[in-house]
Design an enzyme around this catalytic site. Structure first.
Site, PDB file in Angstrom:
ATOM      1  N   HIS A   1     -14.659   4.308  10.220  1.00 23.34           N
ATOM      2  CA  HIS A   1     -14.094   4.787   8.956  1.00 23.34           C
ATOM      3  C   HIS A   1     -15.168   5.224   7.961  1.00 23.34           C
ATOM      4  O   HIS A   1     -14.936   6.119   7.142  1.00 23.34           O
ATOM      5  CB  HIS A   1     -13.224   3.701   8.337  1.00 23.34           C
TER       6      HIS A   1
ATOM      7  N   ASP B   1      -8.105  -3.625   7.514  1.00 26.68           N
ATOM      8  CA  ASP B   1      -7.063  -2.594   7.633  1.00 26.68           C
ATOM      9  C   ASP B   1      -6.468  -2.637   9.037  1.00 26.68           C
ATOM     10  O   ASP B   1      -6.094  -1.608   9.619  1.00 26.68           O
ATOM     11  CB  ASP B   1      -7.629  -1.208   7.330  1.00 26.68           C
TER      12      ASP B   1
ATOM     13  N   HIS C   1      -5.796   6.184  -1.965  1.00 27.63           N
ATOM     14  CA  HIS C   1      -5.024   7.346  -1.495  1.00 27.63           C
ATOM     15  C   HIS C   1      -4.771   8.282  -2.668  1.00 27.63           C
ATOM     16  O   HIS C   1      -3.632   8.618  -2.994  1.00 27.63           O
ATOM     17  CB  HIS C   1      -3.715   6.894  -0.845  1.00 27.63           C
TER      18      HIS C   1
ATOM     19  N   ASP D   1     -16.193  -0.928  10.391  1.00 24.06           N
ATOM     20  CA  ASP D   1     -16.105  -0.742  11.836  1.00 24.06           C
ATOM     21  C   ASP D   1     -17.029   0.357  12.344  1.00 24.06           C
ATOM     22  O   ASP D   1     -17.101   0.610  13.554  1.00 24.06           O
ATOM     23  CB  ASP D   1     -14.665  -0.445  12.277  1.00 24.06           C
ATOM     24  N   GLY D   2     -17.737   1.029  11.444  1.00 26.60           N
ATOM     25  CA  GLY D   2     -18.626   2.109  11.845  1.00 26.60           C
ATOM     26  C   GLY D   2     -17.909   3.393  12.186  1.00 26.60           C
ATOM     27  O   GLY D   2     -18.550   4.381  12.551  1.00 26.60           O
TER      28      GLY D   2
ATOM     29  N   HIS E   1      -0.156   7.833   6.048  1.00 20.21           N
ATOM     30  CA  HIS E   1       1.106   7.521   5.378  1.00 20.21           C
ATOM     31  C   HIS E   1       2.059   8.707   5.497  1.00 20.21           C
ATOM     32  O   HIS E   1       1.647   9.866   5.395  1.00 20.21           O
ATOM     33  CB  HIS E   1       0.857   7.187   3.908  1.00 20.21           C
TER      34      HIS E   1
ATOM     35  N   LEU F   1      -6.971   9.141  11.423  1.00 19.06           N
ATOM     36  CA  LEU F   1      -7.130   7.695  11.542  1.00 19.06           C
ATOM     37  C   LEU F   1      -5.927   6.987  10.960  1.00 19.06           C
ATOM     38  O   LEU F   1      -5.423   7.347   9.881  1.00 19.06           O
ATOM     39  CB  LEU F   1      -8.402   7.233  10.827  1.00 19.06           C
TER      40      LEU F   1
ATOM     41  N   GLU G   1       0.862  -1.183   0.000  1.00 19.37           N
ATOM     42  CA  GLU G   1       0.000   0.000   0.000  1.00 19.37           C
ATOM     43  C   GLU G   1       0.897   1.231   0.000  1.00 19.37           C
ATOM     44  O   GLU G   1       1.176   1.827   1.025  1.00 19.37           O
ATOM     45  CB  GLU G   1      -0.924  -0.008   1.221  1.00 19.37           C
TER      46      GLU G   1
ATOM     47  N   ASN H   1     -12.465   6.148   2.090  1.00 16.65           N
ATOM     48  CA  ASN H   1     -11.354   6.706   2.861  1.00 16.65           C
ATOM     49  C   ASN H   1     -10.171   7.049   1.964  1.00 16.65           C
ATOM     50  O   ASN H   1      -9.751   6.252   1.131  1.00 16.65           O
ATOM     51  CB  ASN H   1     -10.913   5.723   3.952  1.00 16.65           C
TER      52      ASN H   1
END
Length: 387
Positions: free
Chosen positions: A253, A277, A197, A250-251, A143, A310, A131, A221
């Site tokens: 992101h 992730d 990204h 996950d509710g 990143h 995040l 990634e 995202n």
């Protein structure tokens, strides 16, 4: 002599339908059949599941770490082994250890570690996911922007050394730093090119899809959003049938309503599939860890940099399945497919993984009726049992 085993005493979901009063017969690491339990020969080894559900093993295409190990910090075969073992406890039977943007040296070490992991036949190791570092600084997320850079010929040459070495390998790229020809070259070589990204436009994303890009990394995202005049990468992911899309369920992101909109809107045959992730926290009590020299904090189900950005997710696959089933209201069968059959389709291994069909790898999970973990099996061997 081949030892044949039969799993009985549970409802069996083969990826399409449920089987009642049936047995899952496995031999030499493969699924032999699903047949009525009453028809089993008397000399076969019988394993009574004691109730619950037998379902296809989960496939996670984006796993940064687990069990206290982050791939960036421990790019070794042993690090990969620990990550795979950590996620097996949560039903994951195949995964892509994922390297977040790092230096060329760490990337090369990770590639070497992946080859060693494959040679060692580490249970659950499917291949690698790189990634970055060829992403967009504008959509960097967690990143390190100092390490983001354009793709060069030497980068392609390193990736090509993996050709045919793994069952699957994913490369997340941004059009800002990877040309359409470079993306097409990697796709032609058999790698799963994923767009992520990036601030890319809808039209550009479609061009990369036509060149061979196959997936989109963590939908919504770190990407150009869906607008009424510019659909962005989100729009391209949902509107392009050849693209599959990973989703962090996950509710945190992605809002549940946005998840539901995406699932309703997705044009096929490409599907939306679950990714975790996950970071090194999975299966541990860690409250913080380090990525590229920066501290990541664990608080209330979130992993963030000091500024609140995040940084990966603190969720496992069985929890993700529960979320899309219970919170989004998806039928259990569809929630299970999002964690098994659909990721298998995304990386072209649906001919041998993601379902419990004759000849497929004997990768499966035994769950309680309320979706608690009982045991995880990879290649017909029990890797984990929840006593």
């Amino acid at each position: 002599m081949t030892t044949r085993k039969a799993i009985t005493g549970a409802r069996i979901f083969d990826g399409t339908i449920w089987h009642e009063g049936a047995a899952l017969v496995i031999a030499s690491g493969k699924i032999e059949s699903v047949l009525p339990a009453a028809h089993l020969p008397s000399d076969m080894e019988i394993i009574d599941a004691g109730g619950g559900l037998v379902v296809p093993g989960f496939i996670d295409l984006q796993v940064n770490g687990g069990g206290g190990v982050l791939l960036n910090e421990e790019p070794t075969a042993e690090g990969i082994r620990q990550i795979c073992a950590a996620h097996a406890k949560f039903g994951t039977t195949a995964l892509l250890p994922t390297l977040i943007t790092d230096t060329p040296e760490i990337t090369a070490r990770t590639v070497a570690a992946g080859k060693l992991a494959k040679a060692a036949d580490i249970p659950g190791f499917l291949g690698l996911h790189l990634e970055g570092p060829h992403l967009s600084v504008a959509r960097k997320g967690a990143h390190d922007p100092r390490l983001i850079r354009p793709m060069e010929e030497k980068d392609i040459e390193l990736i090509l050394t993996c050709q045919g070495k793994f069952e699957a390998m994913m490369i997340t790229i941004a059009p800002e730093n990877v040309t359409v020809d470079q993306a097409g070259r990697l796709a032609q070589a058999g790698f799963t090119v994923s767009l992520g990204h990036t601030e890319t436009s809808y039209e550009t994303a479609r061009a990369y899809a036509e060149a061979g890009a196959r997936t989109v990394t963590h939908l919504f995202n770190a990407m150009s959003s869906l607008g009424h005049r510019e659909p962005g990468l989100v729009g391209a992911a949902l509107d392009t049938g050849t693209l599959h899309a990973g989703l962090i369920a996950d509710g945190i992101h992605v809002h549940p309503a946005s998840m539901q909109v995406a699932l309703n809107a997705k044009t096929g045959p490409g599907k939306v599939f679950i990714v975790t992730d996950a970071m090194s926290t999975i299966g541990t009590e860690l409250e913080s860890f380090t990525l590229n020299g920066r501290k990541i904090l664990r608080r209330d189900g979130r992993l963030t940099l000091a500024d609140g950005t995040l940084a990966g997710a603190d969720i496992d696959m069985i929890s993700s399945v529960r979320f899309v089933h219970r919170t989004l209201g998806l039928p259990l069968e569809e929630a299970l497919r999002m964690a098994s059959a659909y990721p298998a389709e995304a990386v072209r291994i649906a001919d041998r993984k993601g379902s419990l069909k004759t000849g497929f790898d004997a990768d499966f999970v035994i769950l309680t009726d309320d979706l608690g973990m009982k045991s995880t099996w990879i290649g017909g061997n029990k890797l984990y049992q929840n006593y």
